[in-house]
Design a protein around this motif. Structure first.
Motif: not given
Length: 319
Positions: A247-249, A258-259
């Protein structure tokens, strides 16, 4: 009253960091995180049952279980999963462009029994029509579980051996060093064997439904005998941590990695995988584990298939 302390050894990821940091823990337990490389964790756990809870190679765990080792049990929390098409490398000047062209070639693995190597050999047979006896196998470190293998133990570094032409291709779970393989994946001394490898991996998933399991969570049997509630508590906690990590992604108020296009990748994966991009639980994964045990048997590393009750603690059989 002092709460019992669990020694926990795992690699850091969004699936483990809250546990390792102590931000989340099983109710009624304290956590003592042990900092080691994942390879060292595997050696310590499979040889000595060194930790109460530890990440462990799926192959090493199943081989040990098949050999009658009862020091460990497990829960269906899979801390590492990875397609390994992208982990097959050749020299940049090699004419080889596909695994089917490797028949008769010299192929290197870090270890013969490592989970990624078992998956790749299974794909050689099943996907690319090359039998095990049609390649010359080389390994570059001792096997962590004593097994008889049809491979020659070579000296030196696996990537240097490839760069020097002592083997024709290798598979490595770890990325090659930057001086041989730049961050872009292009222009180095070595390259990936398969040119459009990310498309190949997605096609493999669409065809098979397999997102290969690499590592599970093992528990020391003695610890579980003292605390029989622990496997289920730990499973439910780590399932929640994993779901929160995914969910955080997807949260766009800040980039969780960092993508720059990480959100696109997660959304694309969710679409392909029906919104369950990293499944835990015994029922959702047992058919894949069964296939993997078949690969182990074909490799001569496992004498018989194991039942769910031999692999996982009874409290998590029906997850």
């Amino acid at each position: 009253m002092t709460q019992p302390k669990l020694t926990v050894a795992m690699s850091e990821s969004d699936r483990t960091l809250k546990l390792l940091s102590g931000a989340r823990r099983p109710a009624g337990f304290e956590i003592e995180a042990k900092r080691e490389t994942v390879e060292q964790i595997f050696i310590n756990q499979i040889s000595e049952a060194a930790y109460d809870v530890a990440e462990l190679s799926l192959a090493s765990y199943l081989i040990a279980k098949g050999g009658g080792d009862t020091r460990l049990t497990a829960i269906p929390v899979f801390l590492s999963r990875s397609f390994r098409h992208n982990a097959i490398y050749v020299r940049a000047d090699s004419p080889l462009r596909h695994p089917s062209e490797l028949k008769g070639k010299r192929f290197g693995f870090p270890e013969f029994q490592m989970t990624a190597a078992v998956w790749v050999r299974g794909m050689f047979r099943e996907e690319w029509a090359i039998r095990g006896d049609e390649l010359q196998w080389f390994t570059f470190r001792p096997e962590r579980v004593p097994v008889d293998i049809p491979a020659t133990l070579a000296e030196g570094d696996i990537f240097e051996a490839l760069a020097e032409g002592r083997v024709d291709a290798v598979m490595s779970a770890r990325r090659p060093p930057a001086h041989l393989f730049p961050a872009s994946g292009e222009g180095g001394v070595i390259r990936r064997l398969i040119p459009n490898v990310w498309d190949e991996e997605r096609a493999y998933y669409e065809r098979t439904g397999i997102f290969p399991i690499m590592h599970l969570v093992s528990l020391r049997t003695e610890t579980v005998e003292r605390h029989p509630e622990l496997p289920r508590l730990l499973y439910e906690l780590m399932l929640d941590i994993k779901n929160q990590g995914i969910a955080a992604q997807l949260e766009t108020i800040k980039n969780n990695s960092s993508d720059p296009w990480g959100w696109e990748s997660v959304e694309r994966s969710s679409k392909l995988m029906n919104d369950d991009i990293w499944p835990y639980g015994a029922s959702a994964n047992w058919s894949q584990i069964g296939k993997f045990m078949g690969y182990l048997r074909e490799d001569g590393l496992l004498k018989r298939g194991l039942a769910p009750e031999e692999v996982f603690h009874p409290s998590v059989w029906h997850t």
